[in-house]
Motif scaffolding. Structure first.
Motif: not given
Length: 155
Positions: A59-60, A90-93, A120-121, A147-150
């Motif tokens: 993700p960026v 496409q959404r990722s984190a 990091g996963v 809150d654990r996902l960027w």
């Protein structure tokens, strides 16, 4: 006369489509589409390459648009330019923080624990609700605390 109207309508649509594609409001989340993408110091191939990304679906945050280029930001605030064609909506984190985080069967702290996931996963995102996000890692699916996902939530 009808043929002329149809032709004019098609021509107007063809002109409007590229303009509409540029009218995306920033910031927004995106993810890397390709297996190798360069982050450059400026919006053009003549600018130096600062980083080479080799991690599809990473993700960026897109913070600016300019003529087919996107100014992207990483979680640590690092910014650089990428060609838009190498990004997807496409959404990722990715899992952030210290230590393992729980992937649960449902979006609740007392739901059955499915797996423990390392920081990091990268995960594919589904909907987020009440502080939990539906995620997929390969064939595995479950819920991780937002809150654990960027890359989850508002950019």
């Amino acid at each position: 006369m009808n043929s002329l109207r149809i032709l004019l309508a098609v021509a107007a649509a063809a002109i409007a489509a590229p303009v509409a594609a540029q009218e995306v409001s920033v910031p927004y989340w995106a993810s890397i589409r390709a297996g190798e993408v360069n982050m450059r110091a400026g919006p053009g191939e003549d600018y130096r390459i600062d980083w080479v990304y080799r991690r599809p679906q990473l993700p960026v945050k897109v913070v600016r648009l300019l003529d087919g280029w996107r100014l992207v930001e990483e979680p640590d605030g690092t910014r650089g330019w990428m060609l838009a064609r190498f990004l997807t909506r496409q959404r990722s984190a990715f899992v952030k923080g210290q230590g393992l985080t729980d992937m649960r069967e449902m979006g609740a702290a007392n739901a059955r624990l499915l797996w423990r996931v390392e920081p990091g996963v990268v995960v594919l995102l589904d909907d987020c609700d009440k502080g939990w996000c539906g995620v997929r890692i390969g064939e595995r699916a479950g819920y991780i605390r937002q809150d654990r996902l960027w890359g989850a939530g508002e950019p």
